[in-house]
Design a protein around this motif. Sequence first.
Motif, PDB file in Angstrom:
ATOM      1  N   VAL A  82       0.908  -1.218  -0.072  1.00  0.00           N
ATOM      2  CA  VAL A  82       0.062   0.073   0.106  1.00  0.00           C
ATOM      3  C   VAL A  82       0.904   1.383   0.052  1.00  0.00           C
ATOM      4  O   VAL A  82       0.572   2.291  -0.703  1.00  0.00           O
ATOM      5  CB  VAL A  82      -0.964  -0.012   1.249  1.00  0.00           C
ATOM      6  N   LEU A  83       1.817   1.142   0.887  1.00  0.00           N
ATOM      7  CA  LEU A  83       2.866   2.509   0.966  1.00  0.00           C
ATOM      8  C   LEU A  83       3.630   2.704  -0.280  1.00  0.00           C
ATOM      9  O   LEU A  83       3.779   3.791  -0.861  1.00  0.00           O
ATOM     10  CB  LEU A  83       3.730   2.270   2.175  1.00  0.00           C
ATOM     11  N   ASN A 135       2.638   1.801  -3.259  1.00  0.00           N
ATOM     12  CA  ASN A 135       1.730   2.346  -4.151  1.00  0.00           C
ATOM     13  C   ASN A 135       0.731   3.505  -3.803  1.00  0.00           C
ATOM     14  O   ASN A 135      -0.240   3.575  -4.196  1.00  0.00           O
ATOM     15  CB  ASN A 135       0.998   1.147  -4.558  1.00  0.00           C
ATOM     16  N   LEU A 136       1.210   4.286  -2.962  1.00  0.00           N
ATOM     17  CA  LEU A 136       0.372   5.224  -2.296  1.00  0.00           C
ATOM     18  C   LEU A 136      -0.540   6.211  -3.225  1.00  0.00           C
ATOM     19  O   LEU A 136      -1.328   6.644  -3.039  1.00  0.00           O
ATOM     20  CB  LEU A 136       1.171   6.272  -1.195  1.00  0.00           C
ATOM     21  N   LYS A 137       0.354   6.364  -4.411  1.00  0.00           N
ATOM     22  CA  LYS A 137      -0.305   7.389  -5.429  1.00  0.00           C
ATOM     23  C   LYS A 137      -1.399   6.738  -5.873  1.00  0.00           C
ATOM     24  O   LYS A 137      -2.452   7.435  -6.488  1.00  0.00           O
ATOM     25  CB  LYS A 137       0.622   7.612  -6.538  1.00  0.00           C
ATOM     26  N   ASN A 138      -1.741   5.478  -5.894  1.00  0.00           N
ATOM     27  CA  ASN A 138      -2.888   4.925  -6.466  1.00  0.00           C
ATOM     28  C   ASN A 138      -4.043   4.816  -5.286  1.00  0.00           C
ATOM     29  O   ASN A 138      -5.463   4.434  -5.921  1.00  0.00           O
ATOM     30  CB  ASN A 138      -2.529   3.228  -6.780  1.00  0.00           C
ATOM     31  N   ILE A 139      -3.870   5.165  -3.952  1.00  0.00           N
ATOM     32  CA  ILE A 139      -4.952   5.112  -3.043  1.00  0.00           C
ATOM     33  C   ILE A 139      -6.132   5.932  -3.493  1.00  0.00           C
ATOM     34  O   ILE A 139      -7.278   5.329  -3.286  1.00  0.00           O
ATOM     35  CB  ILE A 139      -4.116   5.632  -1.751  1.00  0.00           C
ATOM     36  N   CYS A 166      -4.410  -1.796  -5.352  1.00  0.00           N
ATOM     37  CA  CYS A 166      -3.336  -0.507  -5.190  1.00  0.00           C
ATOM     38  C   CYS A 166      -2.224  -1.204  -6.206  1.00  0.00           C
ATOM     39  O   CYS A 166      -1.396  -0.497  -6.991  1.00  0.00           O
ATOM     40  CB  CYS A 166      -2.666  -0.308  -3.935  1.00  0.00           C
TER      41      CYS A 166
END
Length: 331
Positions: free
Chosen positions: A110-111, A113-117, A204
């Motif tokens: 998750v971290l 790919n944070l931009k996908n959140i 993500c």
Amino acid sequence: GGPMYYIKNGLNKNWHWLAYLFAAFGVLTVFGTGNATQVNTITTAIDSALFNYGVIGVDAAKTVNLVIGIVLAVLIALILLGGIKRIGQVTEKLVPFMAVIYVLLAAGVVLLNLKNIPHVFVSIFEGAFTPTSVTGGAVGSFFISMKKGVSRGIFSNEAGLGTGSIAHACADTKKPVKQGFFGIFEVFIDTIVICTLTALVILCSGVPIGYGEAAGAELTILGFTSTYGSWVSIFTAVAMCCFAFSTIIGWGLYGTRCIEFLFGTKINKPFMVLYSLVAIVGATMDLGLMWNIAETFNGLMAIPNLIAVFLLSGVVVKLVKEYFAGEGKDA
């Protein structure tokens, strides 16, 4: 303990049929919910790891799955029949460790790919609440979505089934209310934390999702490997095997308690042998039908239990009030 006992001991004789109904459904449910579908998760996880490293080809998968099924059947039988307690003890220690590592790796996906959140949460809410989502595929699709959501939720945390109370009845405690609070906490950890993180790993990471396809462990592993590389498939396979195997053993206990309630202790060992052999079936057959059968019996188990819980709700309120009153005095 379990629903059949709190129904029999807590309600008058007019309601005792609910106890026998629950036990009967429980015996039928454990073969699918507790065994075959879990074994399928194990074989899928192991196959995915072996495919990633080129150890086996698609043609060899059926043979490998048969071997896995036979090995699991032997291990399950030995543990349930009391032959190898050490494996159960190892699993008991390994599962919490694997769960912590799983959560950390999932949080890492998750971290990274944070931009996908933001896009992920927008797609979730759009998919759930836009009018086209409800009406686009006709009303029938809306009810199918509800059915799948509820059945998978129950499959995840057993909330309302009453099976968890069979395990909690084994606890060495003088305060049943306190033990009940642990049961509530389990649902939060399992569904809210673990399942949400697993969904975020898949969404993500951006792995392609075939809607309507029965993709479970394989899809989750793909989410991890797309972020960390193929090496992580070994860990995720081991973790999922531990989670699934401990579930198989736990449901073996549930089934044994249910059939013992119906027929007495003499039937326990034959049931355990039969339950173990189902692992071979789960490893080798197409589980589409098995999933549907498992979900049906899950729902049937919930009916007598929820009726009993409603009828005993006054007793629960009384016990909780007494518990907190006692805690106040102790303080």
